[in-house]
Design a protein around this motif. Structure first.
Motif, PDB file in Angstrom:
ATOM      1  N   ARG A 160       8.385   1.284   1.422  1.00 58.05           N
ATOM      2  CA  ARG A 160       7.904   2.590   0.934  1.00 58.05           C
ATOM      3  C   ARG A 160       6.611   2.933   1.647  1.00 58.05           C
ATOM      4  N   PHE A 176       3.087   5.437   1.719  1.00 58.44           N
ATOM      5  CA  PHE A 176       2.193   6.254   0.902  1.00 58.44           C
ATOM      6  C   PHE A 176       1.016   6.743   1.747  1.00 58.44           C
ATOM      7  N   GLU A 217       3.775   9.936  -1.843  1.00 54.96           N
ATOM      8  CA  GLU A 217       4.775   9.059  -1.251  1.00 54.96           C
ATOM      9  C   GLU A 217       5.653   9.834  -0.286  1.00 54.96           C
TER      10      GLU A 217
END
Length: 353
Positions: free
Chosen positions: A144, A146, A151
């Motif tokens: 992921r 950010f 995000e």
């Protein structure tokens, strides 16, 4: 004295046999000269058994004197299978050590390798011409990405994309990637926002009517002759009680900041949607500078299909753009009220922001 040589028992026995044989022959000769009926037959029969027993005794003594040694049995050779069995036993004994080594070598170690992350667009140090910049890059699949509290969208192959708003001048953007094991890596780039040059000539405002502004700041006047979206025209001007804006403020601001937003409206414009500070060039309820207004209005969603943004005197657009601006600063670790210089004090709003 010389010791007498002893005759072996075997020779002595032989002499006895010879003597008995000679004696027997003499008796036999005497018996033939006598009549057959004068002597009984058993006298002759006694000689033969004595000779036989003597011979048997001599034979027995001769056999006992030189007994034959028995042939020893062959020594058995140990079968080869015994050695193999011992070898197999040794191999079996060593087997557990090999098993233990194999078990130790297959132990899984935790993943502590941070994921890769790169920014592919724009390049570090690039100059951009719009306030909203789309950043793109790559990371490992499953990670992921950010930037502060925002995000990015990441596809299955690790390609990510995130849109951020920048301000005029240099802007540092930090992007962090986090994999499923909690490992993190980050990258930072700087982009420079230079607004496009404009050739529009700003004419003096045609209206100079004042609406009792606070002496130090505001007057009611129209902004320069820009093209604004007809969907969000200017709201009617004039001072108002800030409580009239509570419902609209509550639609865009966090609940714990509603009173704070009303305090800013009171301090900046006294509730007048068309308030204009001629010294700073700020407009509307929250007093936005015209050079920043378009970017903030777009970020808040007040832009039509033709790319035109709401008029800065539109009360709803001004309130919504201000809420976006407060969140933008707060997300980067600044006090949310920083664009207005000082925290407000109104109602339940904490003076510390």
């Amino acid at each position: 004295m010389r010791a007498k040589r002893r005759t072996p028992i075997a020779y002595a026995g032989l002499l006895v046999v010879t003597f008995v044989a000679i004696g027997g022959a003499a008796v036999f000769s005497l018996d033939r000269s006598r009549p057959a009926a004068s002597e009984p037959a058993p006298a002759v029969e006694l000689v033969a058994p004595i000779s036989a027993r003597a011979g048997a005794a001599v034979l027995a003594l001769s056999l006992d004197a030189t007994p034959a040694e028995p042939t020893p049995p062959p020594t058995p050779i140990p079968p080869a299978a015994t050695t193999s069995a011992a070898t197999e036993t040794s191999s079996t004994t060593d087997a557990p050590a090999t098993t233990a080594t194999t078990a130790a070598s297959t132990t899984t170690r935790p993943d502590r390798t941070p994921p890769k992350i790169v920014v592919t667009s724009p390049e570090d140090g690039a100059v951009v011409r719009t306030e909203i910049v789309t950043f793109e890059g790559e990371t490992e699949p499953g990670a992921r990405v950010f930037s502060g509290p925002y995000e990015a969208d990441v596809d299955e192959e690790g390609h990510w994309k995130l849109r951020l708003v920048v301000t005029e001048g240099p802007n540092g953007a930090v992007f962090a990637a986090r994999d499923r094991h909690g490992n993190e890596a980050s990258v930072r780039i700087v982009v420079h926002y230079e607004p496009p040059a404009t050739t529009t000539t700003t004419k003096p405002p045609s209206t100079t009517t004042t609406t009792a502004p606070p002496a130090e700041t505001t007057t009611t006047t129209a902004p320069s002759e820009e093209e604004w979206s007809p969907q969000w025209p200017p709201s009617p001007g004039g001072r108002r009680d800030v409580e009239e804006w509570r419902g609209l403020v509550a639609q865009y601001w966090d609940e714990d900041k509603v009173d704070c937003a009303l305090g800013l409206i009171y301090r900046e414009s006294r509730g007048d949607p068309q308030a204009h500070n001629t010294r700073t060039g700020a407009y509307g309820l929250f007093q936005h500078l015209l050079k920043y207004w378009k970017g903030r209005a777009r970020a808040a969603g007040f832009v039509d299909g033709d790319g035109l943004v709401a008029h800065p005197f539109n009360a709803e657009a001004n309130i919504a753009a201000s809420a976006w601006l407060a969140g933008y600063y707060e997300a980067r670790g600044y006090d949310w009220w920083r664009p207005w210089g000082a925290p407000p004090s109104y109602g339940s709003c904490d003076a510390g922001g």
